[in-house]
Write an enzyme that holds these catalytic residues in place. Sequence first.
Site, PDB file in Angstrom:
ATOM      1  N   ALA A 290       0.871  -1.185   0.000  1.00  0.00           N
ATOM      2  CA  ALA A 290       0.000   0.000   0.000  1.00  0.00           C
ATOM      3  C   ALA A 290       0.906   1.232   0.000  1.00  0.00           C
ATOM      4  CB  ALA A 290      -0.964  -0.001   1.180  1.00  0.00           C
ATOM      5  N   LEU A 291       1.774   1.267  -0.972  1.00  0.00           N
ATOM      6  CA  LEU A 291       2.865   2.248  -0.993  1.00  0.00           C
ATOM      7  C   LEU A 291       2.358   3.687  -1.127  1.00  0.00           C
ATOM      8  CD1 LEU A 291       5.310   0.305  -3.362  1.00  0.00           C
ATOM      9  CD2 LEU A 291       5.264   0.317  -0.849  1.00  0.00           C
TER      10      LEU A 291
ATOM     11  N   GLN B 106       3.816   8.135  -0.614  1.00  0.00           N
ATOM     12  CA  GLN B 106       4.986   9.001  -0.856  1.00  0.00           C
ATOM     13  C   GLN B 106       6.090   8.785   0.188  1.00  0.00           C
ATOM     14  OE1 GLN B 106       5.826  10.806  -3.437  1.00  0.00           O
ATOM     15  NE2 GLN B 106       3.920  10.161  -4.408  1.00  0.00           N
ATOM     16  N   GLY B 107       5.696   8.429   1.410  1.00  0.00           N
ATOM     17  CA  GLY B 107       6.688   8.184   2.463  1.00  0.00           C
ATOM     18  C   GLY B 107       7.589   7.017   2.076  1.00  0.00           C
ATOM     19  N   HIS B 108       6.969   5.915   1.598  1.00  0.00           N
ATOM     20  CA  HIS B 108       7.757   4.770   1.136  1.00  0.00           C
ATOM     21  C   HIS B 108       8.646   5.180  -0.041  1.00  0.00           C
ATOM     22  CE1 HIS B 108       4.164   2.320   2.663  1.00  0.00           C
ATOM     23  NE2 HIS B 108       5.184   1.858   3.369  1.00  0.00           N
TER      24      HIS B 108
ATOM     25  N   LYS C 263       8.381   7.643  11.372  1.00  0.00           N
ATOM     26  CA  LYS C 263       7.033   7.596  11.967  1.00  0.00           C
ATOM     27  C   LYS C 263       6.987   6.450  12.981  1.00  0.00           C
ATOM     28  CE  LYS C 263       3.349   5.963   9.840  1.00  0.00           C
ATOM     29  NZ  LYS C 263       2.852   4.915  10.754  1.00  0.00           N
TER      30      LYS C 263
ATOM     31  N   SER D  70       0.614   7.016   6.067  1.00  0.00           N
ATOM     32  CA  SER D  70       0.586   5.640   6.557  1.00  0.00           C
ATOM     33  C   SER D  70      -0.327   4.837   5.642  1.00  0.00           C
ATOM     34  CB  SER D  70       0.000   5.631   7.978  1.00  0.00           C
ATOM     35  OG  SER D  70      -0.409   4.339   8.327  1.00  0.00           O
ATOM     36  N   SER D  71      -0.013   3.567   5.467  1.00  0.00           N
ATOM     37  CA  SER D  71      -0.877   2.720   4.626  1.00  0.00           C
ATOM     38  C   SER D  71      -2.266   2.628   5.248  1.00  0.00           C
ATOM     39  CB  SER D  71      -0.271   1.327   4.504  1.00  0.00           C
ATOM     40  OG  SER D  71       1.046   1.439   4.025  1.00  0.00           O
ATOM     41  N   ARG D  72      -2.338   2.754   6.578  1.00  0.00           N
ATOM     42  CA  ARG D  72      -3.637   2.656   7.262  1.00  0.00           C
ATOM     43  C   ARG D  72      -4.545   3.845   6.943  1.00  0.00           C
ATOM     44  NH1 ARG D  72      -0.537   0.059  11.306  1.00  0.00           N
ATOM     45  NH2 ARG D  72      -1.391  -1.993  11.775  1.00  0.00           N
TER      46      ARG D  72
END
Length: 282
Positions: free
Chosen positions: A32-33, A35-37, A151, A187-189
């Site tokens: 669930a990529l 911008q942070g990833h 995070k 976050s992916s969540r």
Amino acid sequence: MPIFYGKASLMDYLKSIKTADSTIGFVPTMGALHQGHLALMKKSLLENNNTVVSIFVNPTQFNNLEDLAKYPRTLEEDVKKLDDLDPKIILYAPSVDDIYEGNVLSQHFDFDGLENQMEGKFRPGHFDGVGTIVKRLFEIVTPTNAYFGEKDFQQLQIVKRMVFKDKLGVIIVGCPIHREQNNLAMSSRNERLSEQEREEAAIIYKTLTAAKEKFTKQSSRKITEWVKSFIERNPRFTLEYFTIADETTLLSCTKKDKNKKYRAFIAVLVNNIRLIDTISLN
Ligand code: PAF
């Protein structure tokens, strides 16, 4: 883009491209990529000859079966994002069996107490699961550098401690938090939030910045009381924890010491979806 679903073929491939002085950068993810990833991957691409990304929703780090079942799985879109970023990225997307070989259990770790604070208190066994998967992935990928977001600051400290104690020989690189336009930590969540919840969740970072302002003037206990009432003015939000802690030991700050670095950590439940965030205080 090279994609591997099994560790044997990935390891053969990595062996075939390895040279005496080449480096492997590694970004472990659960998919669930966002911008942070992608920022972690960009840094890895800049700093290494090869970059491996793993996508694996690791069952042993979930203490809540509903959370595991509802964790977003978007492999097809993730592959597209990786390919658009750089088709040279090497993707490892294993099955549970490829990783656990029929024995879906965590190893037990001693992280010198780092595992007993915050996330560790509310998610029993979580860091044993994280330690197990990260160590296994390091054995498979044999990275030079591995990239983790701040995070999950407690996770970052724990991975560093594991690498140090188990002499894993990987350099752990911590990277700043990426935020949405309203400053909600990516976050992916977040994908599970409704549009309204996602907008309202801006309160989490607002709370952290206000806590930072209060830090020099008020006690941790007083700030914590204020945070609880501020967050829970919204009936959809429940504060799981707010802690001001020493950045190195992660122990709660009872008496401020000007020689120590402190951070605020927060976990909020929004309609049963857990959101965490953190900010450096001094
Ligand atoms: O931070 C995450 O996404 C996970 O905890 C990690 C490091 C990929 C291990 O499953």
